[in-house]
Scaffold this active site. Structure first.
Site, PDB file in Angstrom:
ATOM      1  N   GLY A  14      42.230 -12.488 -18.550  1.00 25.32           N
ATOM      2  CA  GLY A  14      43.133 -12.086 -19.632  1.00 25.32           C
ATOM      3  C   GLY A  14      43.510 -13.193 -20.599  1.00 25.32           C
ATOM      4  O   GLY A  14      44.565 -13.121 -21.238  1.00 25.32           O
ATOM      5  N   ASN A  16      41.998 -13.871 -23.457  1.00 31.66           N
ATOM      6  CA  ASN A  16      41.979 -13.295 -24.818  1.00 31.66           C
ATOM      7  C   ASN A  16      43.178 -12.398 -25.045  1.00 31.66           C
ATOM      8  O   ASN A  16      43.767 -12.393 -26.129  1.00 31.66           O
ATOM      9  CB  ASN A  16      40.673 -12.535 -25.069  1.00 31.66           C
ATOM     10  N   ARG A  67      32.416   8.448 -14.352  1.00 33.45           N
ATOM     11  CA  ARG A  67      32.906   7.582 -15.434  1.00 33.45           C
ATOM     12  C   ARG A  67      33.791   8.384 -16.383  1.00 33.45           C
ATOM     13  O   ARG A  67      34.786   7.886 -16.896  1.00 33.45           O
ATOM     14  CB  ARG A  67      31.733   7.004 -16.238  1.00 33.45           C
ATOM     15  N   ARG A  93      33.846  -2.440 -17.602  1.00 32.19           N
ATOM     16  CA  ARG A  93      33.301  -1.121 -17.286  1.00 32.19           C
ATOM     17  C   ARG A  93      32.584  -0.558 -18.514  1.00 32.19           C
ATOM     18  O   ARG A  93      33.043  -0.780 -19.647  1.00 32.19           O
ATOM     19  CB  ARG A  93      34.409  -0.134 -16.890  1.00 32.19           C
ATOM     20  N   ASN A 109      36.331  -4.837 -29.658  1.00 29.27           N
ATOM     21  CA  ASN A 109      35.920  -5.590 -28.469  1.00 29.27           C
ATOM     22  C   ASN A 109      35.527  -6.996 -28.886  1.00 29.27           C
ATOM     23  O   ASN A 109      35.061  -7.203 -30.000  1.00 29.27           O
ATOM     24  CB  ASN A 109      34.715  -4.885 -27.821  1.00 29.27           C
ATOM     25  N   HIS A 111      32.977 -10.102 -27.770  1.00 27.87           N
ATOM     26  CA  HIS A 111      31.782 -10.353 -26.953  1.00 27.87           C
ATOM     27  C   HIS A 111      31.347 -11.802 -27.172  1.00 27.87           C
ATOM     28  O   HIS A 111      31.286 -12.274 -28.312  1.00 27.87           O
ATOM     29  CB  HIS A 111      30.671  -9.381 -27.366  1.00 27.87           C
ATOM     30  N   GLU A 176      37.020 -17.951 -29.286  1.00 23.94           N
ATOM     31  CA  GLU A 176      37.406 -16.541 -29.058  1.00 23.94           C
ATOM     32  C   GLU A 176      38.905 -16.373 -29.267  1.00 23.94           C
ATOM     33  O   GLU A 176      39.362 -15.389 -29.859  1.00 23.94           O
ATOM     34  CB  GLU A 176      37.042 -16.095 -27.633  1.00 23.94           C
TER      35      GLU A 176
HETATM   36  C1  GRF Z   1      35.468 -13.402 -22.661  1.00 21.87           C
HETATM   37  O1  GRF Z   1      34.478 -14.375 -22.728  1.00 21.87           O
HETATM   38  C2  GRF Z   1      35.111 -12.214 -23.520  1.00 21.87           C
HETATM   39  O2  GRF Z   1      34.405 -12.559 -24.658  1.00 21.87           O
HETATM   40  C3  GRF Z   1      34.232 -11.412 -22.594  1.00 21.87           C
HETATM   41  O3  GRF Z   1      34.797 -11.571 -21.312  1.00 21.87           O
HETATM   42  C4  GRF Z   1      35.551 -12.782 -21.261  1.00 21.87           C
HETATM   43  C5  GRF Z   1      36.955 -12.387 -20.893  1.00 21.87           C
HETATM   44  O4  GRF Z   1      37.774 -13.504 -20.655  1.00 21.87           O
HETATM   45  N1  GRF Z   1      34.144 -10.042 -23.051  1.00 21.87           N
HETATM   46  P1  GRF Z   1      39.357 -13.321 -20.616  1.00 21.87           P
HETATM   47  O5  GRF Z   1      39.647 -12.284 -19.524  1.00 21.87           O
HETATM   48  O6  GRF Z   1      39.806 -12.876 -21.957  1.00 21.87           O
HETATM   49  O7  GRF Z   1      39.886 -14.657 -20.228  1.00 21.87           O
END
Ligand code: GRF
Length: 191
Positions: A14, A16, A67, A93, A109, A111, A176
């Site tokens: 978590g 991000n 799902r 998921r 999202n 990535h 990010e």
């Molecule tokens: C990040 O690298 C994001 O880009 C990817 O999964 C990772 C999640 O990290 N989708 P966090 O849980 O936000 O620390």
């Protein structure tokens, strides 16, 4: 300004999510993080969010036989919290149209690659193995195709000699944490 109510979908650390929460504390920021949902009870991000006083919920995907049923439960939780936007942040998921369609144009999202390159898992490992000079991260709208959908923002990060997937991931993660709040800000202003 009325802040947009944002739900964050996580499965783990978590970091991000926390970057979004911190950005949203600013009174000028056009969104607030109103709800955090995880499919894993032991996701560190759930504890982080609840300590910060944010409403949280765990919906364990293993308790559903398809799902689609799992996705319907998530969507119901989002509707109950009267959210405007959804930010996926390390949600591990695969989502079906049951969850994606109601949030078309309102679900984003992050990535860890320069999409459309390296969709899916192990992005940094694959970029290094291919001898790429650059890696990066991308924020995009979620569509039915995995790690696809219109790109909102992207940043390039150099791959340095001797990089491992871990050292590269750490360098990308710093970006990010800047890119995601900026991308959500743009989406919140337009929605
Ligand atoms: C990040 O690298 C994001 O880009 C990817 O999964 C990772 C999640 O990290 N989708 P966090 O849980 O936000 O620390």
């Amino acid at each position: 300004m009325k802040k947009k109510r944002v739900g964050v979908l996580i499965s783990g650390r978590g970091s991000n999510m926390l970057a979004l929460i911190n950005a949203a504390r600013n009174s000028d920021y056009p969104a607030e993080i109103a709800f955090v949902l995880s499919n894993k009870a032991d996701a560190a991000g759930i504890e982080t969010a609840s300590k910060l006083g944010i409403a949280t919920q765990v919906i364990d995907h293993r308790k559903f036989s398809s799902r689609e049923e799992f996705d319907a439960a998530i969507n119901a939780a989002f509707q109950a919290h009267k959210l405007d936007l959804i930010a996926c942040a390390g949600f591990m998921r695969i989502m079906t149209p049951v969850l994606i369609s109601p949030w078309k144009g309102r679900m984003i999202n992050i990535h860890p690659s320069l999409l459309p390159l390296y969709k899916g898992l192990h992005t940094h490992e694959r970029a290094i193995a291919d001898g790429q000079k650059d890696a990066g991260c991308t924020v995009h709208f979620v569509t039915a195709e995995l790690d696809d959908g219109p790109i909102i923002a992207q940043v390039r990060v150099p791959i340095l000699p001797g990089d491992t997937p871990e050292t590269l991931a750490a360098r990308v993660l710093i970006e990010e944490h800047k890119l995601y709040p900026e991308a959500l800000r743009r989406v919140a202003l337009k929605n």
